[in-house]
Design a protein around this motif. Structure first.
Motif, PDB file in Angstrom:
ATOM      1  N   THR A 177      44.479  49.382  88.860  1.00  0.00           N
ATOM      2  CA  THR A 177      44.520  49.048  87.436  1.00  0.00           C
ATOM      3  C   THR A 177      43.385  48.081  87.086  1.00  0.00           C
ATOM      4  N   GLY A 223      54.748  51.260  82.814  1.00  0.00           N
ATOM      5  CA  GLY A 223      53.487  51.129  82.074  1.00  0.00           C
ATOM      6  C   GLY A 223      52.982  49.705  81.991  1.00  0.00           C
ATOM      7  N   SER A 256      48.460  49.775  93.444  1.00  0.00           N
ATOM      8  CA  SER A 256      48.317  50.304  92.077  1.00  0.00           C
ATOM      9  C   SER A 256      47.805  49.231  91.117  1.00  0.00           C
ATOM     10  N   GLY A 257      48.238  47.997  91.342  1.00  0.00           N
ATOM     11  CA  GLY A 257      47.743  46.889  90.504  1.00  0.00           C
ATOM     12  C   GLY A 257      46.237  46.711  90.680  1.00  0.00           C
ATOM     13  N   MET A 298      45.638  52.328  83.303  1.00  0.00           N
ATOM     14  CA  MET A 298      46.949  52.894  83.676  1.00  0.00           C
ATOM     15  C   MET A 298      46.758  54.171  84.503  1.00  0.00           C
ATOM     16  N   VAL A 354      55.910  59.670  92.990  1.00  0.00           N
ATOM     17  CA  VAL A 354      55.261  58.521  93.636  1.00  0.00           C
ATOM     18  C   VAL A 354      55.189  58.741  95.147  1.00  0.00           C
ATOM     19  N   LYS A 388      45.762  39.938  84.951  1.00  0.00           N
ATOM     20  CA  LYS A 388      46.624  41.118  85.063  1.00  0.00           C
ATOM     21  C   LYS A 388      47.843  40.818  85.942  1.00  0.00           C
ATOM     22  N   ASN A 396      51.737  41.087  87.157  1.00  0.00           N
ATOM     23  CA  ASN A 396      52.826  42.052  87.000  1.00  0.00           C
ATOM     24  C   ASN A 396      54.023  41.298  86.407  1.00  0.00           C
ATOM     25  N   GLY A 434      45.989  53.266  88.018  1.00  0.00           N
ATOM     26  CA  GLY A 434      47.184  52.763  88.712  1.00  0.00           C
ATOM     27  C   GLY A 434      48.089  53.915  89.121  1.00  0.00           C
ATOM     28  N   ILE A 452      53.522  55.433  80.112  1.00  0.00           N
ATOM     29  CA  ILE A 452      52.875  56.316  81.100  1.00  0.00           C
ATOM     30  C   ILE A 452      53.815  57.470  81.486  1.00  0.00           C
ATOM     31  N   SER A 476      51.239  44.434  83.904  1.00  0.00           N
ATOM     32  CA  SER A 476      51.570  45.771  84.403  1.00  0.00           C
ATOM     33  C   SER A 476      53.040  45.806  84.803  1.00  0.00           C
ATOM     34  N   LEU A 477      53.678  46.924  84.476  1.00  0.00           N
ATOM     35  CA  LEU A 477      55.136  47.032  84.629  1.00  0.00           C
ATOM     36  C   LEU A 477      55.531  48.199  85.525  1.00  0.00           C
ATOM     37  N   GLY A 478      54.759  48.458  86.566  1.00  0.00           N
ATOM     38  CA  GLY A 478      55.081  49.561  87.482  1.00  0.00           C
ATOM     39  C   GLY A 478      55.250  50.868  86.736  1.00  0.00           C
TER      40      GLY A 478
HETATM   41  P1  ADP Z   1      51.175  45.537  91.025  1.00  0.00           P
HETATM   42  O1  ADP Z   1      50.745  46.497  92.111  1.00  0.00           O
HETATM   43  O2  ADP Z   1      50.128  44.501  90.722  1.00  0.00           O
HETATM   44  O3  ADP Z   1      52.562  44.976  91.207  1.00  0.00           O
HETATM   45  P2  ADP Z   1      52.248  47.498  89.157  1.00  0.00           P
HETATM   46  O4  ADP Z   1      53.282  47.839  90.162  1.00  0.00           O
HETATM   47  O5  ADP Z   1      52.722  47.032  87.833  1.00  0.00           O
HETATM   48  O6  ADP Z   1      51.188  46.415  89.697  1.00  0.00           O
HETATM   49  O7  ADP Z   1      51.331  48.794  88.988  1.00  0.00           O
HETATM   50  C1  ADP Z   1      50.162  48.818  88.208  1.00  0.00           C
HETATM   51  C2  ADP Z   1      50.084  50.112  87.432  1.00  0.00           C
HETATM   52  O8  ADP Z   1      50.116  51.238  88.332  1.00  0.00           O
HETATM   53  C3  ADP Z   1      51.261  50.346  86.475  1.00  0.00           C
HETATM   54  O9  ADP Z   1      51.044  49.717  85.237  1.00  0.00           O
HETATM   55  C4  ADP Z   1      51.259  51.875  86.388  1.00  0.00           C
HETATM   56  O10 ADP Z   1      50.230  52.333  85.543  1.00  0.00           O
HETATM   57  C5  ADP Z   1      50.898  52.295  87.807  1.00  0.00           C
HETATM   58  N1  ADP Z   1      52.128  52.447  88.612  1.00  0.00           N
HETATM   59  C6  ADP Z   1      52.625  51.596  89.508  1.00  0.00           C
HETATM   60  N2  ADP Z   1      53.797  52.063  90.029  1.00  0.00           N
HETATM   61  C7  ADP Z   1      54.021  53.240  89.446  1.00  0.00           C
HETATM   62  C8  ADP Z   1      55.049  54.239  89.532  1.00  0.00           C
HETATM   63  N3  ADP Z   1      56.098  54.079  90.352  1.00  0.00           N
HETATM   64  N4  ADP Z   1      54.953  55.341  88.747  1.00  0.00           N
HETATM   65  C9  ADP Z   1      53.903  55.510  87.921  1.00  0.00           C
HETATM   66  N5  ADP Z   1      52.906  54.605  87.793  1.00  0.00           N
HETATM   67  C10 ADP Z   1      52.948  53.499  88.534  1.00  0.00           C
END
Ligand code: ADP
Length: 312
Positions: free
Chosen positions: A258, A229, A254-255, A280, A248, A183, A185, A283, A243, A224-226
């Protein structure tokens, strides 16, 4: 049962300050100290979702004792291996809308401790169906340490979900023993592949995997793309996951939330669509809370229903 692995856990200390005064004294009234490390965030979220979980990894000294106490307080089962050196502190200073972090490198693990942990891990895998491995390796352990854990797990038909970055991820995804799921990012998959990912186009993700055939062999890849989605490859199928927009509060962890959702979905043999939606939703729920590795399950059904999975 889901087994979570945290090789370099920490006591996470948060210091909220109005203003950080440099070269002066800063007094803090509301200190928070929590068991930390990506794997322990995963563990807490699985527990909040009321699924069976057991945490393992390395702990040492009084900080190790504190970590265990915090897990006991919320009835999380654990089977850590005790090391000679002290576990680490990680400090986050929250000031003027900024977060300044001071991260201790942590203990150095001896070769004997590494070997003894592998034996313990091997026994623990017998009670688990799914194993999550998260975060960085402490110093002293070889960079291919996770590959060894993957080899042991694969031989016992256990599914390893791996969430690490840099050299660790590169080695663990170069075979011959592959994790069941990774997983990364956006930044992590870009670093791994040396390609840039256009988050607006799933084609860009498909091309990325096409050019890296070794990655294709990994059954599940969830990028995962924050707030945008995720993209996922499950077997030979690709999905874009959209998503909802939310308010926030704190997206740190959040990762990890997830990964907790993915572990539950895979452990319970849910459909890929459901597993992705659950992941999702977890997260998002983590991003809606101030605490790291915390989700409010009361909001789960509502958020889950707003996550959309589009097959490519
Ligand atoms: P990591 O923490 O590993 O960098 P991400 O930032 O991609 O991972 O976050 C994982 C998941 O959490 C996303 O795919 C999304 O579902 C949720 N998420 C993270 N940041 C946000 C945000 N700003 N708004 C809504 N959902 C979020």
């Amino acid at each position: 049962m889901i087994l979570t692995v945290t090789m370099n856990p920490s006591v996470d200390i948060s210091y909220p300050l109005e203003i950080l005064k440099i070269n002066s004294v800063n007094r803090i009234a509301n200190v928070r100290k929590e068991a930390g490390g990506k794997g322990l965030n995963v563990t807490r979220v699985i527990k909040q979702a009321q699924e069976e979980v057991i945490a393992t990894g390395l702990i040492g000294g009084v900080l190790g004792d504190y970590i265990v106490k915090r897990l006991d307080a919320i009835n999380i089962k654990h089977q850590f291996f005790d090391i000679a050196q002290e576990s680490r502190n990680c400090i986050a200073i929250l000031h003027e809308g900024n977060q300044t972090e001071i991260l201790e490198q942590g203990p150095t693990i001896s070769v004997e401790e590494g070997t003894a942990f592998i034996s313990k891990f091997s026994v623990l895998t017998d009670i688990a169906k799914v194993i999550t491995i998260s975060g960085s390796l402490p110093s002293g352990l070889e960079k291919d340490f996770y590959r060894k854990l993957i080899d042991i797990s694969n031989k016992k038909n256990k599914k390893v979900l791996l969430d690490c970055s840099g050299k660790c991820l590169e080695i663990a995804t170069s075979g011959p023993w592959l994790p069941y799921l990774i997983k990364p990012n956006k930044e992590e998959i870009e670093q791994l592949t040396g390609m840039s990912l256009d988050t607006g186009s799933i084609k860009s993700f498909v091309e990325m995997i096409d050019t890296h055939k070794s990655l294709y062999e990994i059954p599940w890849i969830v990028v995962s793309l924050g707030k945008e989605g995720a993209f996922a490859k499950v077997g030979g199928h690709y999905f874009a996951v959209a998503i909802p927009k939310i308010k926030v509060i704190n997206p740190v962890g959040s990762g990890d939330a997830t990964v907790a959702g993915l572990a539950i979905g895979i452990n319970n043999i849910e459909t890929p669509e459901n597993t992705l939606k659950r992941a999702m939703a977890f997260g998002i729920l983590n991003a809606m809370e101030a605490k790291t590795g915390y989700i409010n399950m009361i909001k789960y059904t509502d958020i889950f229903s707003q996550v959309k999975v589009y097959p490519y």
